[in-house]
Write a protein that holds these residues in place. Structure first.
Motif, PDB file in Angstrom:
ATOM      1  N   ASN A  31      45.274  45.379  35.652  1.00 24.31           N
ATOM      2  CA  ASN A  31      43.779  45.269  35.645  1.00 24.31           C
ATOM      3  C   ASN A  31      44.009  44.753  36.804  1.00 24.31           C
ATOM      4  O   ASN A  31      44.044  44.101  36.993  1.00 24.31           O
ATOM      5  N   PRO A  32      43.132  45.001  38.006  1.00 23.83           N
ATOM      6  CA  PRO A  32      42.892  44.848  39.131  1.00 23.83           C
ATOM      7  C   PRO A  32      41.738  43.187  39.457  1.00 23.83           C
ATOM      8  O   PRO A  32      41.525  42.460  40.248  1.00 23.83           O
ATOM      9  N   TYR A  33      41.793  42.897  38.088  1.00 20.91           N
ATOM     10  CA  TYR A  33      40.624  41.695  38.261  1.00 20.91           C
ATOM     11  C   TYR A  33      41.423  40.019  37.865  1.00 20.91           C
ATOM     12  O   TYR A  33      40.792  39.485  37.683  1.00 20.91           O
ATOM     13  N   LEU A  34      42.810  40.998  37.202  1.00 16.63           N
ATOM     14  CA  LEU A  34      43.162  39.448  36.370  1.00 16.63           C
ATOM     15  C   LEU A  34      44.134  39.054  37.939  1.00 16.63           C
ATOM     16  O   LEU A  34      44.766  39.398  37.922  1.00 16.63           O
ATOM     17  N   GLY A  51      37.259  28.529  36.148  1.00 14.38           N
ATOM     18  CA  GLY A  51      36.265  27.445  35.319  1.00 14.38           C
ATOM     19  C   GLY A  51      35.568  27.423  37.078  1.00 14.38           C
ATOM     20  O   GLY A  51      34.542  26.820  37.092  1.00 14.38           O
ATOM     21  N   GLU A  85      36.700  32.863  42.711  1.00 13.05           N
ATOM     22  CA  GLU A  85      37.508  32.361  43.346  1.00 13.05           C
ATOM     23  C   GLU A  85      36.617  33.014  44.852  1.00 13.05           C
ATOM     24  O   GLU A  85      35.880  33.122  45.350  1.00 13.05           O
ATOM     25  N   LYS A 135      33.666  39.166  46.393  1.00 16.34           N
ATOM     26  CA  LYS A 135      33.487  39.442  45.250  1.00 16.34           C
ATOM     27  C   LYS A 135      34.254  39.652  44.100  1.00 16.34           C
ATOM     28  O   LYS A 135      35.823  39.721  43.859  1.00 16.34           O
ATOM     29  N   CYS A 136      34.448  41.792  44.315  1.00 14.91           N
ATOM     30  CA  CYS A 136      35.591  42.040  43.805  1.00 14.91           C
ATOM     31  C   CYS A 136      36.756  42.032  44.624  1.00 14.91           C
ATOM     32  O   CYS A 136      38.107  41.980  43.634  1.00 14.91           O
ATOM     33  N   ARG A 190      29.142  44.545  48.072  1.00 12.76           N
ATOM     34  CA  ARG A 190      28.527  43.031  49.124  1.00 12.76           C
ATOM     35  C   ARG A 190      29.202  43.321  50.504  1.00 12.76           C
ATOM     36  O   ARG A 190      28.579  42.957  51.271  1.00 12.76           O
ATOM     37  N   LEU A 243      35.055  39.238  31.971  1.00  7.68           N
ATOM     38  CA  LEU A 243      36.415  39.777  32.281  1.00  7.68           C
ATOM     39  C   LEU A 243      37.928  39.721  31.604  1.00  7.68           C
ATOM     40  O   LEU A 243      38.342  40.576  31.508  1.00  7.68           O
ATOM     41  N   MET A 244      37.571  38.128  31.438  1.00  7.63           N
ATOM     42  CA  MET A 244      38.488  37.911  30.777  1.00  7.63           C
ATOM     43  C   MET A 244      38.164  36.308  30.256  1.00  7.63           C
ATOM     44  O   MET A 244      37.991  35.805  30.349  1.00  7.63           O
ATOM     45  N   GLU A 279      43.065  39.030  28.877  1.00  5.80           N
ATOM     46  CA  GLU A 279      42.352  40.406  29.380  1.00  5.80           C
ATOM     47  C   GLU A 279      41.574  40.119  28.345  1.00  5.80           C
ATOM     48  O   GLU A 279      42.204  40.498  26.961  1.00  5.80           O
ATOM     49  N   LEU A 295      39.865  43.885  27.163  1.00  5.96           N
ATOM     50  CA  LEU A 295      39.035  45.320  27.711  1.00  5.96           C
ATOM     51  C   LEU A 295      37.928  45.347  26.140  1.00  5.96           C
ATOM     52  O   LEU A 295      38.271  44.977  25.303  1.00  5.96           O
ATOM     53  N   PRO A 297      39.029  48.751  34.427  1.00  3.41           N
ATOM     54  CA  PRO A 297      39.388  49.344  33.429  1.00  3.41           C
ATOM     55  C   PRO A 297      39.021  49.312  32.474  1.00  3.41           C
ATOM     56  O   PRO A 297      38.490  49.654  31.335  1.00  3.41           O
ATOM     57  N   TYR A 298      37.009  47.940  32.217  1.00  7.68           N
ATOM     58  CA  TYR A 298      36.111  48.037  31.162  1.00  7.68           C
ATOM     59  C   TYR A 298      35.516  49.226  31.133  1.00  7.68           C
ATOM     60  O   TYR A 298      34.956  49.585  30.550  1.00  7.68           O
ATOM     61  N   ILE A 335      30.911  37.964  40.276  1.00  8.19           N
ATOM     62  CA  ILE A 335      31.462  37.303  38.988  1.00  8.19           C
ATOM     63  C   ILE A 335      31.554  35.986  39.007  1.00  8.19           C
ATOM     64  O   ILE A 335      31.194  35.032  40.397  1.00  8.19           O
ATOM     65  N   ARG A 388      35.463  34.330  32.591  1.00  6.95           N
ATOM     66  CA  ARG A 388      34.961  35.522  33.484  1.00  6.95           C
ATOM     67  C   ARG A 388      34.505  35.821  33.598  1.00  6.95           C
ATOM     68  O   ARG A 388      35.144  37.439  32.780  1.00  6.95           O
ATOM     69  N   ARG A 398      31.242  38.804  35.088  1.00  6.23           N
ATOM     70  CA  ARG A 398      30.820  40.120  35.181  1.00  6.23           C
ATOM     71  C   ARG A 398      28.907  40.312  35.186  1.00  6.23           C
ATOM     72  O   ARG A 398      28.693  40.357  34.334  1.00  6.23           O
TER      73      ARG A 398
END
Lengths: 279, 353
Positions: free
Chosen positions: A3-6, A54, A57, A244-245, A252, B69-70, B90, B92, B126-127, B263, B274, B276
């Motif tokens: 998962n590329p967001y973790l 919290g 990023e 962001k991502c 953006r 997201l998590m 995670e 999902l 993946p979402y 995000i 977290r 989005r």
């Protein structure tokens, strides 16, 4: 597929105040899980999202080189919410790192060529990574002459002073460290990076230049290189837009049709000349 | 089309079919909610509102306005009580199937614009993928295009099937159901419908053709991507185009093809999540950097980016497809009457001069 967001959980193993004005700190991170360290394979020029659950990023260029081991180094300027929080964190604190992201410098294409590195202020971070990587015994012989020109306002604003000293002592790299104005006790160069570049006058034949610095440095370095006959495809730069991502989706950091996070951050001058000025 | 593939659902049979579907799936159908028509879960007694374009497209069914997201939790390290560790979990989406019934073809087409971005690039989301895979779209072909509709400009049409799993074509006091995908075929089977008669099929085709004829003629837009790119540096042009815009972002939130997101973190005590959320490229803050620098500080630059993305950058990256489905919501809902059709045509004509 991951998962590329973790982010990977990491622990701050070292914090150093990096500049005399205390707006920059250098952080070293170690991965909490060994398998994450193995999964985080990167090359100089890439960046990562420093991820403080919290708080959010912030995308920051990686200052360490993979040749230095499993730890990661980032030098961070205190600017927004996340980086301010980071500046208040200490050795032993936990957070996350998400990446590596973006394309590295084209180290393969640079093989057999002379390399000129021009850096200004704290934009030197990914070029530190590059220098460490290039000077590693496994890589050094694959490249020609290496010229490293780096400038900051004052001696106390230079990052990585000890490492610079080491490079200055080496015979296989020409190091030019410069500050803006004369200071008592300073025995290296004085003058702006473009002026020093003009004096050093690196030959463009079979060479590649990597340039990172404030816009004003880039602006005045360009004509110097042009005069010496450097062409756009020999000059490699790195952009920073808000992200962001970090994976080319959230929309953006685009410069026209290109996403700085995914298609960059490394671009040749020739590529940037074709792009809208949206950075 | 395989014979027997087309079924006929009489008007009075529609609720029964939806009820049947809702036994095993979440079924979202357009329903009147105040002044708006929204996609809401079907429950017994729900009334379908099918006679006008829903206020918002079914975008949030696959790409929710807010999504986790998590989750994270800082914990004490049992071996070193003075230290913390960090757990990241995670989150999902589940695998239960959702059916969207009664969206318009343009609403479903929006996802065919999302797919290459979220599900086919170097990085996969993946979402999005989980939801997309488990969501079925039953689109109702349009009989009466509105004057803001321009789906035919951008490759769509009143009975366009791109992005849909089933097309419902009005005919003879009901709907001819045309499955587009295998998932769609299964959904149609649940209804136990009779085959559509040749007369019903002919009428469905005729009504679809009539609807298409009611749209304004589509201009040639092939050169628009290059022309917009040429106009990039012409800020006078963009200032004129954006003069009315108040950067409110209504266009972005209601757009079936807008997918920019933010995000951010929510945090209380030692744990949080977290998330989005949909973001708005028309806002000054969208590209505002921590240093204070902003690559798109004016509304002209931001409008240029929005129109540029839809009609120039996206087509360049994705096989010349426009990132617009012509639903016209941005025109209808703009408080200042900004019309993206006028901008695209002005760009085309400006560059022509």
């Amino acid at each position: 597929m991951k998962n590329p967001y973790l982010p990977y959980p990491v622990r701050i193993s070292k914090v150093e105040i990096a500049t005399e004005d205390k707006t920059l700190r250098t952080f070293e991170f170690e991965f909490l899980n060994r398998e994450d360290a193995a999964a985080f394979t990167y090359l100089p020029g890439q960046f990562a999202e420093l991820s403080i659950p919290g708080f959010g990023e912030a995308p920051i260029g990686i200052a360490s080189s993979p040749t230095e081991g499993d730890h990661l180094t980032f030098t961070v300027s205190r600017a927004g919410k996340v980086t301010t929080r980071l500046h208040n964190m200490e050795q032993g604190d936990v957070m996350g790192v998400r990446g590596p992201l973006g394309h590295p410098y084209p180290l393969k294409d640079m093989k057999g060529k002379n390399i000129v590195i021009l850096a200004g202020g704290y934009a030197v971070t990914t070029l530190r990574s590059t220098m460490i990587w290039l000077l590693h015994p496994e890589n050094r012989d694959n490249y020609g002459e290496i010229t490293f020109i780096y400038g900051a306002r004052t001696p106390g604003m230079l990052l990585y002073r000890e490492t610079l000293e080491e490079w200055d002592q080496r015979s296989d790299v020409k190091t030019y460290i410069t500050i803006d104005n004369e200071v008592e006790g300073w025995d290296k160069y004085v003058g702006f990076v473009p002026q020093i570049a003009d004096q050093v006058s690196p030959e463009p034949d079979n060479a590649v230049a990597l340039i990172c610095g404030p816009p004003i440095m880039i602006k005045f370095t360009q004509p110097v290189l042009d005069k010496m006959g450097w062409t756009g495809d020999q000059i490699i730069m790195s952009l920073e837009n808000r992200m962001k991502c970090g994976i080319g989706i959230c929309g953006r950091c685009n410069v026209g049709p290109y996403y700085v996070c995914k298609d960059g951050p490394v671009f040749t001058k020739a590529q940037l000349d074709e792009l809208p000025k949206e950075y | 089309m395989v014979m027997g593939d087309l079924k006929f659902c009489p008007k009075e049979g529609l609720s029964r079919w939806v009820e049947e579907l809702s036994r095993e799936h979440t079924v979202l159908v357009p329903q009147q909610a105040g002044d708006a028509v929204e996609f809401l879960p079907f429950a017994e007694g729900s009334e379908l509102s099918l006679d006008r374009q829903p206020t918002a497209p079914p975008k949030k069914s696959v790409f929710p306005q807010t999504e986790t997201l998590m989750r994270f939790e800082y914990q004490k390290d049992p071996e070193h009580p003075d230290r913390q560790t960090l757990q990241i979990k995670e989150t999902l989406p589940g695998k239960e199937k959702t059916v969207i019934l009664g969206c318009r073809p343009c609403g479903a087409r929006g996802f065919s614009v999302f797919d290459p971005v979220f599900g086919q690039g170097e990085y996969l989301d993946p979402y999005y993928q989980a939801r997309r895979e488990h969501t079925v779209f039953v689109s109702l072909a349009c009989r009466h295009p509105e004057n803001t509709c321009f789906c035919n400009w951008v490759g769509g049409g009143p009975a366009d099937s791109a992005g849909s799993d089933v097309l419902m074509l009005p005919a003879g006091g009901g709907y001819v159901l045309r499955p587009v995908t295998d998932q769609g075929r299964q959904i149609v089977e649940v209804g136990g419908f009779e085959d559509a008669s040749p007369e019903q099929q002919t009428e469905a085709d005729r009504l679809a053709e009539e609807a298409a004829e009611n749209l304004s003629p589509a201009p040639e837009l092939e050169e628009v991507p290059d022309k917009l790119f040429e106009l990039f540096e012409n800020l006078d042009f963009w200032e004129l185009m954006a003069a009315k815009c108040i950067s409110c972002g209504a266009c972005t939130y209601l757009c079936p093809t807008c997918y920019c997101f933010n995000i951010s973190d929510e945090y209380s005590g030692l744990q949080g999540k977290r998330i989005r959320t949909w973001d708005n490229c028309m806002s000054n803050l969208f590209t505002h950097e921590a240093s204070g620098h902003n690559p798109r500080p004016t509304k002209a630059q931001r409008l240029r980016n929005r129109v540029g993305h839809k009609f120039s950058y996206y087509p360049k990256l994705h096989e010349q497809v426009f990132a617009c489905c012509g639903c016209g919501r941005c025109i209808k809902s703009c408080p200042m009457s900004v019309d993206i059709r006028e901008i695209v045509l002005s760009a085309k004509e400006y560059a022509d001069e």
